[in-house]
Design a protein around this motif. Structure first.
Motif, PDB file in Angstrom:
ATOM      1  N   ASP A 225      48.684  49.032  62.875  1.00  0.00           N
ATOM      2  CA  ASP A 225      49.888  48.370  62.369  1.00  0.00           C
ATOM      3  C   ASP A 225      50.179  47.113  63.173  1.00  0.00           C
ATOM      4  OD1 ASP A 225      52.898  47.811  62.636  1.00  0.00           O
ATOM      5  OD2 ASP A 225      52.871  49.139  60.885  1.00  0.00           O
TER       6      ASP A 225
ATOM      7  N   LEU B 114      49.521  44.093  60.511  1.00  0.00           N
ATOM      8  CA  LEU B 114      50.618  44.006  59.546  1.00  0.00           C
ATOM      9  C   LEU B 114      51.683  42.977  59.913  1.00  0.00           C
ATOM     10  CD1 LEU B 114      51.216  47.711  58.476  1.00  0.00           C
ATOM     11  CD2 LEU B 114      50.118  45.879  57.186  1.00  0.00           C
ATOM     12  N   TRP B 115      52.338  42.467  58.882  1.00  0.00           N
ATOM     13  CA  TRP B 115      53.484  41.573  59.005  1.00  0.00           C
ATOM     14  C   TRP B 115      54.567  42.155  58.097  1.00  0.00           C
ATOM     15  CZ3 TRP B 115      52.874  35.506  58.742  1.00  0.00           C
ATOM     16  CH2 TRP B 115      54.093  34.899  59.080  1.00  0.00           C
ATOM     17  N   HIS B 116      55.609  42.755  58.687  1.00  0.00           N
ATOM     18  CA  HIS B 116      56.608  43.485  57.918  1.00  0.00           C
ATOM     19  C   HIS B 116      57.722  42.562  57.421  1.00  0.00           C
ATOM     20  CE1 HIS B 116      55.195  47.617  58.752  1.00  0.00           C
ATOM     21  NE2 HIS B 116      54.719  47.080  59.859  1.00  0.00           N
TER      22      HIS B 116
ATOM     23  N   THR C 194      61.600  41.408  59.251  1.00  0.00           N
ATOM     24  CA  THR C 194      61.393  42.042  60.563  1.00  0.00           C
ATOM     25  C   THR C 194      60.964  40.988  61.566  1.00  0.00           C
ATOM     26  OG1 THR C 194      60.704  44.113  59.499  1.00  0.00           O
ATOM     27  CG2 THR C 194      60.091  43.812  61.821  1.00  0.00           C
TER      28      THR C 194
ATOM     29  N   MET D 228      58.884  40.200  64.210  1.00  0.00           N
ATOM     30  CA  MET D 228      57.688  40.913  64.633  1.00  0.00           C
ATOM     31  C   MET D 228      57.508  40.939  66.154  1.00  0.00           C
ATOM     32  SD  MET D 228      56.494  42.314  61.960  1.00  0.00           S
ATOM     33  CE  MET D 228      54.899  42.897  62.563  1.00  0.00           C
TER      34      MET D 228
ATOM     35  N   TRP E  38      59.202  44.034  66.952  1.00  0.00           N
ATOM     36  CA  TRP E  38      58.460  45.162  66.368  1.00  0.00           C
ATOM     37  C   TRP E  38      57.235  45.512  67.207  1.00  0.00           C
ATOM     38  CZ3 TRP E  38      58.918  48.662  62.430  1.00  0.00           C
ATOM     39  CH2 TRP E  38      57.750  49.311  61.994  1.00  0.00           C
TER      40      TRP E  38
ATOM     41  N   PRO F 231      56.760  52.311  66.342  1.00  0.00           N
ATOM     42  CA  PRO F 231      57.107  52.304  64.917  1.00  0.00           C
ATOM     43  C   PRO F 231      57.265  53.715  64.363  1.00  0.00           C
ATOM     44  CG  PRO F 231      54.774  51.868  65.188  1.00  0.00           C
ATOM     45  CD  PRO F 231      55.360  51.885  66.576  1.00  0.00           C
TER      46      PRO F 231
END
Length: 450
Positions: free
Chosen positions: A10, A14-16, A19, A21, A24, A29
């Motif tokens: 993740d 990933l790029w939420h 959010t 980052m 994050w 998570p």
């Protein structure tokens, strides 16, 4: 795959959405593996009550047998078929059902993929409609202050948020902004009656003055979601509709969040006795199972687009997955559950329970300045100084801390800045609703040092 490996992947790939980052990447998570009823279960086996309906879309809970079966049955037929120049059974059947339950006068259904695309379609239809009617000057839109209608370019224009969209101002055509009643009530300390009068008067003056330029007014009726769960009285929605009618401005209701029972009726417009010219729906349309949206219009609007091919009146807009059969099939099953399980009727005691507890147990808290509710849509405003309504500084991230505290206690909620949002599935059990409110209150007290 174990938790540590999933976390690594993740954080690597990933790029939420919505959010930061940097934060994050320094956190542990929460990785959801499955759902059961009104609960989410992470890869480590911990259960969380889904207090925001998986971003406001889950209606009947997770792994609902009837919805699961509808998808499986449709999979045995076809997963997807184009809607451009073709049609299919679930798409046709769902359109009929949507027209049956929608406010009177809406007759045509244009499918898309999510709320923002439903809004984009509504805006483009409105502008083209007036062009086809010979009123080429009607190209502007009106919307409410702090409105949010999605993050595509057209939707940003009618819902521009300083926080969300300030880097994209060069892309946006500004809308005519109207202050809704809450702006006056909350910030200017007016009574509800005074605030309503002031908001209606402002709308009347601005829309009448600009009456020849707007193609449409778009609003989130009764509850502005991403603005911070700001509520309006039904009389405001009714008044805006009447002002639009008087000035020949199309009235668009964005019910992406408020539709499918969230306010206690199938659509928020019903509380005001209003039928919009265009209705946008998404989120709860499939019970929260699959991405699907729809934009409904009147026959009058639809008929303006009819003509010979060479006239190029066609609405040149579409999406690859328009009217996806799986989405349409599960949406049909969801609508059937509304009838079979009498969901709207069974919600009413829960709505009253929410109202009572918010008034008696949340509003008296020293750092809660306001609670706002329509149906099972709730916003709880946290402030540092209640008397002066001074907000917490952004750096303190009080809303975020509250939701992390709730997560420790097995409840999943989400903030909008310092506004704590509660929006449980419509079928939440009484004991679960009690837990949601208990944990939210405990978490607010724990973080604010009540």
């Amino acid at each position: 795959m174990n938790y540590d490996e999933l976390k690594r992947l993740d954080h690597t790939y990933l790029w939420h959405p919505f959010t930061q980052m940097q934060g994050w990447l320094g956190e542990e998570p929460c990785i959801i593996e499955r759902g059961e009823g009104h609960y989410l279960i992470d890869v480590q086996g911990k259960k969380y009550l889904d207090g925001v309906s998986s971003l406001w879309c889950n209606v009947h809970g997770h792994r609902k047998q009837e919805l699961d079966q509808a998808i499986k049955t449709q999979l045995d037929r076809i997963a997807h078929s184009a809607f451009l120049g073709l049609s299919h059974v679930p798409g046709i059947e769902l359109a009929e059902k949507l027209v049956e339950i929608a406010p009177a006068g809406l007759q045509r259904v244009f499918y898309s993929d999510d709320g923002a695309t439903a809004v984009e379609i509504a805006l483009k239809i409105a502008v083209q409609y007036w062009q086809l009617k010979g009123e080429a000057n009607r190209t502007r839109f009106a919307s409410l202050v702090e409105a949010y209608h999605g993050d595509t370019v057209g939707a940003m224009g009618v819902g521009c948020s300083e926080t969300f969209h300030r880097f994209h101002r060069s892309l946006i055509v500004p809308a005519l902004r109207l202050n809704p009643p809450h702006v006056f009530r909350y910030l200017k300390r007016m009574s509800e009656e005074e605030a309503l009068r002031a908001a209606i008067q402002e709308a009347e003056e601005k829309l009448t003055q600009e009456k020849d330029s707007p193609a449409a007014l778009i609003i989130e009726p009764l509850m502005q979601g991403a603005a911070g769960m700001w509520s309006q009285p039904a009389a405001y929605v009714k008044a805006l509709s009447e002002i639009c009618r008087k000035n020949r401005i199309l009235f668009i209701a964005d019910e992406v969040a408020t539709g499918f029972g969230r306010t206690g009726k199938m659509f928020a417009c019903e509380h005001a006795g209003v039928s919009p010219d265009i209705l946008c729906v998404a989120k709860g349309i499939t019970g929260g199972y699959l991405p699907l949206a729809a934009t409904l219009t009147t026959e009058e609007i639809f008929s303006a687009f009819l003509g010979e091919y060479k006239e190029f009146k066609t609405f040149f807009h579409g999406h690859t997955y328009t009217g996806n059969p799986l989405g349409c099939a599960v949406a049909l099953a969801s609508l059937e559950l509304f009838k079979k399980e009498k969901i709207l009727e069974r919600m009413q005691p829960k709505i009253e329970y929410l109202k009572r507890r918010l008034e008696q147990e949340f509003l008296p808290l020293a750092h809660v300045s306001d609670s706002r509710q329509w149906g099972v849509m709730v916003g709880i405003e946290l402030v540092e100084d209640k008397e002066n309504r001074k907000s917490y500084s952004t750096e303190k991230r009080v809303g975020h801390k509250v939701i992390l505290e709730a997560r420790k206690r097995g409840v999943m909620i989400r903030p909008l800045g310092e506004v704590i949002v509660l929006m449980p599935p419509l079928t939440i059990h009484d004991s679960e609703l009690k837990t949601l409110l208990d944990v939210t209150r405990e978490s607010i007290i724990a973080v604010t040092g009540e």
